[in-house]
Design an enzyme around this catalytic site. Structure first.
Site, PDB file in Angstrom:
ATOM      1  N   GLY A  36       0.847  -1.206   0.000  1.00  0.00           N
ATOM      2  CA  GLY A  36       0.000   0.000   0.000  1.00  0.00           C
ATOM      3  C   GLY A  36       0.876   1.246   0.000  1.00  0.00           C
ATOM      4  O   GLY A  36       0.593   2.226  -0.696  1.00  0.00           O
ATOM      5  N   HIS A  37       1.959   1.213   0.793  1.00  0.00           N
ATOM      6  CA  HIS A  37       2.868   2.365   0.861  1.00  0.00           C
ATOM      7  C   HIS A  37       3.717   2.457  -0.404  1.00  0.00           C
ATOM      8  O   HIS A  37       3.870   3.531  -0.981  1.00  0.00           O
ATOM      9  CB  HIS A  37       3.803   2.256   2.074  1.00  0.00           C
ATOM     10  CG  HIS A  37       3.087   2.199   3.388  1.00  0.00           C
ATOM     11  ND1 HIS A  37       2.980   1.053   4.134  1.00  0.00           N
ATOM     12  CD2 HIS A  37       2.442   3.167   4.099  1.00  0.00           C
ATOM     13  CE1 HIS A  37       2.315   1.293   5.249  1.00  0.00           C
ATOM     14  NE2 HIS A  37       1.971   2.569   5.251  1.00  0.00           N
ATOM     15  N   SER A 188      -0.631  -2.125   8.090  1.00  0.00           N
ATOM     16  CA  SER A 188       0.485  -2.421   8.986  1.00  0.00           C
ATOM     17  C   SER A 188       0.009  -3.309  10.129  1.00  0.00           C
ATOM     18  O   SER A 188       0.748  -4.140  10.642  1.00  0.00           O
ATOM     19  CB  SER A 188       1.064  -1.126   9.555  1.00  0.00           C
ATOM     20  OG  SER A 188       1.427  -0.291   8.478  1.00  0.00           O
TER      21      SER A 188
END
Ligand code: PAF
Length: 283
Positions: A36-37, A188
């Site tokens: 996602g990051h 996370s």
């Protein structure tokens, strides 16, 4: 990738880059990085000359001290992932760099109803903490573009509101939610789930898809109640909310009308891990 720990040296470096005409994209994170990051890093690299990311676990946005203590820290692997993704600069500040005046007398952001609904209703003070840290990070990095993920949809609205209140000159770009093959949104917090819990957690995605497929055929309140039951009957211990609300203002909607833009949003807990997700469900 260059790593900066001090805000002054980072700012100076970035001013010099701006003076030679280079544009900056910024991806703020709290570490424990996943696709996602890195997809946001890739997005930034497509449109900006320089991509800056930050890793800072912001204490002021945790309403639950236990959640703060247990927040995963994977710095070495984060640095490797960012480098591999082509991030140019990593900002790794200490608490003093971000909060030089301490935690007393924090600014108050008038972000309206967004502060009190959905995530805001269950995480008191959370969005004020997000506004504080993002305003400070933006003042240091001064990017042209700020990249945020759709998974934290309410956060993207809160940050846009804070930016308009503070007249910061930056474009907000929202990247789509990255999902595992099972449909589970990358987060996370997934690192804290056992294999069995990871499997159960995929129910969130299945329920969101179900709602999208049945949005026109059942009353919205019935769909919301059914979605909560499905989560509770398939491994979730509690559901803070499962709501179908309007876009872009997250207002409750009772009756589906033609052209309604709707998003289903949820927060639910397995063990002591709280997960959030959302899906645009209007046709
Ligand atoms: O989404 C996050 O990881 C955080 O809320 C953010 C935007 C980095 C602020 O701490």
């Amino acid at each position: 990738m260059i790593i900066f720990k001090e805000s002054n040296s980072l700012s100076k470096y970035l001013v010099a880059q701006r003076n030679i005409g280079r544009t900056t994209g910024f991806v703020p994170t709290m570490g424990a990085l996943h696709n996602g990051h890195t997809s946001l890093i890739a997005f930034s690299k497509k449109t900006c000359d320089l991509t800056v990311s930050s890793i800072f676990i912001n204490p002021t946005q945790f309403n639950n001290p236990d959640d703060f203590k247990k927040y995963p820290i994977t710095l070495n692997s984060d640095i490797i992932q960012l480098d591999k993704a082509g991030c140019d600069i990593l900002f790794l500040p200490t608490v003093i760099e971000i909060y030089p005046h301490g935690f007393n007398n924090p600014p108050k952001y008038d972000i309206g109803e967004l502060e009190f609904v959905l995530e805001g209703a269950h995480r008191h003070g959370h969005f004020q903490g997000v506004c504080q840290v993002v305003e400070r990070l933006l003042s240091i990095v001064a990017p042209q573009k700020l990249f945020l993920g759709q998974k934290d949809f309410q956060q993207t609205l809160v940050i846009k509101k804070m930016i308009s209140l503070t007249n910061i000159n930056v474009d907000v770009v929202v990247g789509s939610t990255e999902r595992l093959p099972s449909g589970l949104a990358m987060s996370s917090r997934n690192m804290r789930l056992s294999n069995q819990e990871l499997e159960k957690a995929t129910m969130i995605y299945q329920v969101l898809v179900y709602i999208k497929e049945h949005i026109s055929s059942q009353p919205l309140n019935q769909l919301e109640a059914y979605a909560k039951d499905l989560l509770l009957n398939h491994g979730f211990d509690s559901v803070d909310y499962f709501s179908i609300v309007s876009l872009p203002d997250l207002k409750p909607v009772d009756i589906l009308e033609h052209n309604n833009q709707l998003i289903a949003v949820t927060a639910a807990t397995i063990g002591d891990v709280r997960l959030i997700d959302n899906m645009v469900v209007s046709k």
